[in-house]
Design a protein around this motif. Structure first.
Motif, PDB file in Angstrom:
ATOM      1  N   ALA A 140      -7.152  11.743  -1.057  1.00 53.97           N
ATOM      2  CA  ALA A 140      -6.417  11.048  -2.115  1.00 53.97           C
ATOM      3  C   ALA A 140      -7.240   9.894  -2.677  1.00 53.97           C
ATOM      4  N   HIS A 141      -7.178   9.751  -3.980  1.00 54.39           N
ATOM      5  CA  HIS A 141      -7.791   8.615  -4.676  1.00 54.39           C
ATOM      6  C   HIS A 141      -9.304   8.533  -4.484  1.00 54.39           C
ATOM      7  N   ARG A 142      -9.941   9.684  -4.325  1.00 52.39           N
ATOM      8  CA  ARG A 142     -11.405   9.671  -4.261  1.00 52.39           C
ATOM      9  C   ARG A 142     -11.947  10.747  -5.185  1.00 52.39           C
ATOM     10  N   PRO A 143     -13.159  10.606  -5.646  1.00 51.53           N
ATOM     11  CA  PRO A 143     -13.729  11.595  -6.564  1.00 51.53           C
ATOM     12  C   PRO A 143     -13.847  12.970  -5.904  1.00 51.53           C
ATOM     13  N   PRO A 176       0.808  -1.226   0.000  1.00 50.08           N
ATOM     14  CA  PRO A 176       0.000   0.000   0.000  1.00 50.08           C
ATOM     15  C   PRO A 176       0.840   1.273   0.000  1.00 50.08           C
ATOM     16  N   GLU A 197       1.254   3.790  -3.235  1.00 51.60           N
ATOM     17  CA  GLU A 197       0.903   5.193  -3.051  1.00 51.60           C
ATOM     18  C   GLU A 197       2.042   6.107  -3.484  1.00 51.60           C
ATOM     19  N   ARG A 245      -4.753  11.960   3.391  1.00 49.59           N
ATOM     20  CA  ARG A 245      -5.337  10.615   3.497  1.00 49.59           C
ATOM     21  C   ARG A 245      -6.829  10.636   3.179  1.00 49.59           C
ATOM     22  N   GLY A 268       2.844   4.802  -7.641  1.00 50.91           N
ATOM     23  CA  GLY A 268       1.724   4.574  -8.545  1.00 50.91           C
ATOM     24  C   GLY A 268       1.645   3.122  -8.997  1.00 50.91           C
ATOM     25  N   ALA A 269       0.460   2.726  -9.426  1.00 48.02           N
ATOM     26  CA  ALA A 269       0.217   1.332  -9.793  1.00 48.02           C
ATOM     27  C   ALA A 269       1.020   0.910 -11.013  1.00 48.02           C
ATOM     28  N   ARG A 270       1.169   1.808 -11.995  1.00 51.42           N
ATOM     29  CA  ARG A 270       1.869   1.433 -13.221  1.00 51.42           C
ATOM     30  C   ARG A 270       3.335   1.100 -12.955  1.00 51.42           C
TER      31      ARG A 270
END
Length: 263
Positions: free
Chosen positions: A218-221, A147, A151, A215, A154-156
């Protein structure tokens, strides 16, 4: 026998040094437990403003200790789960610290060592630092550190680094977001001291709230709930004693009181 990690507090800075230089500061049960206790204790210490995580000797942290891995090889599933939860709790304690954290990275940072770097707020490394998420070479996965690493880079990038288990250098670590900057080893401590000074000039409560804000959003619309939440957050901070002191100090052209408390 030396402690597996040392904690030194000076001028409101807690330096947590992994102290197993003979094995390149590799993790075992004792080091993980000591780090967890150190991070929890530091978080409760009002005299600490900034935390620096470092490694003794030639490396930052080379990942899992070979003898620890041998013991784990004989563990059943429940024992492996307990062991993994201990590492996960340590990383969570570091990531969740209410104070700013800086990773001072030199030499090897492999596996769990990369997790330590990623869990810190700021990471500065020497040009000679080398990194690897090498778990797949052992038929394993970088799960508990995942995790924090994902963070950070990045996933890529995580797909490549997790799957190839390749080594990469400090300049590549900056490019993908694991390190913030690279500084010559001889200048590393001076650069960290400069960062510490900047961090101590900011409000400690504001820094805690900044970390909570990141926190939370991040990563939310960016929807109505997110917007309303940020408005409520800043309103609460503005009305807080530290928020009022900070604005009053700015308008009064003076230094805020937390700079005296942090000195």
């Amino acid at each position: 026998m030396d402690a597996p990690c040392d904690v030194a507090v000076r001028d409101a800075v807690a330096t947590v040094t992994l102290n197993r230089p003979d094995v390149h500061n590799a993790f075992d049960e004792a080091l993980i437990a000591r780090l967890t206790a150190a991070f929890v204790s530091i978080d409760d210490d009002p005299d600490v403003r900034v935390v620096v995580v470092a490694g003794a000797g030639r490396s930052f942290c080379s990942g899992a200790d070979l003898n620890w891995m041998k013991r784990m090889a004989a563990f059943d599933r429940e024992q492996n789960l307990d062991d993994a939860n201990a590492l996960a709790a340590m990383l969570r304690a570091l990531y969740a610290l209410s104070k700013p954290t800086i990773a001072r990275v030199h030499g090897a940072a492999y596996g769990g060592g990369v997790g330590l770097v990623a869990a810190c707020d700021i990471a500065v490394g020497a040009p000679e630092a080398v990194f690897a998420l090498s778990e797949a070479k052992l038929g394993l996965i970088p799960a508990t550190i995942g995790p924090y690493v994902i963070e950070a880079i990045g996933a890529r990038q995580a797909r490549r680094r997790f799957l190839t288990a390749e080594r990469f250098d400090a300049s590549e670590a900056v490019r993908i977001g694991l390190l913030h900057e690279v500084v010559a080893l001889a200048e590393l401590d001076a650069r960290i001291a400069a960062l510490v000074a900047m961090l101590q000039a900011a409000g400690p409560r504001a820094q805690l709230e900044c970390k909570a804000l990141i926190r939370g959003v991040a990563h939310r619309p960016i929807d109505d709930d997110a917007i309303a939440g940020t408005a409520e957050h800043i309103a609460a901070v503005r009305a807080s004693p530290e928020g009022r002191e900070g604005v009053a100090a700015f308008l009064g052209k003076r230094t805020p009181d937390w700079t005296q408390r942090g000195s």
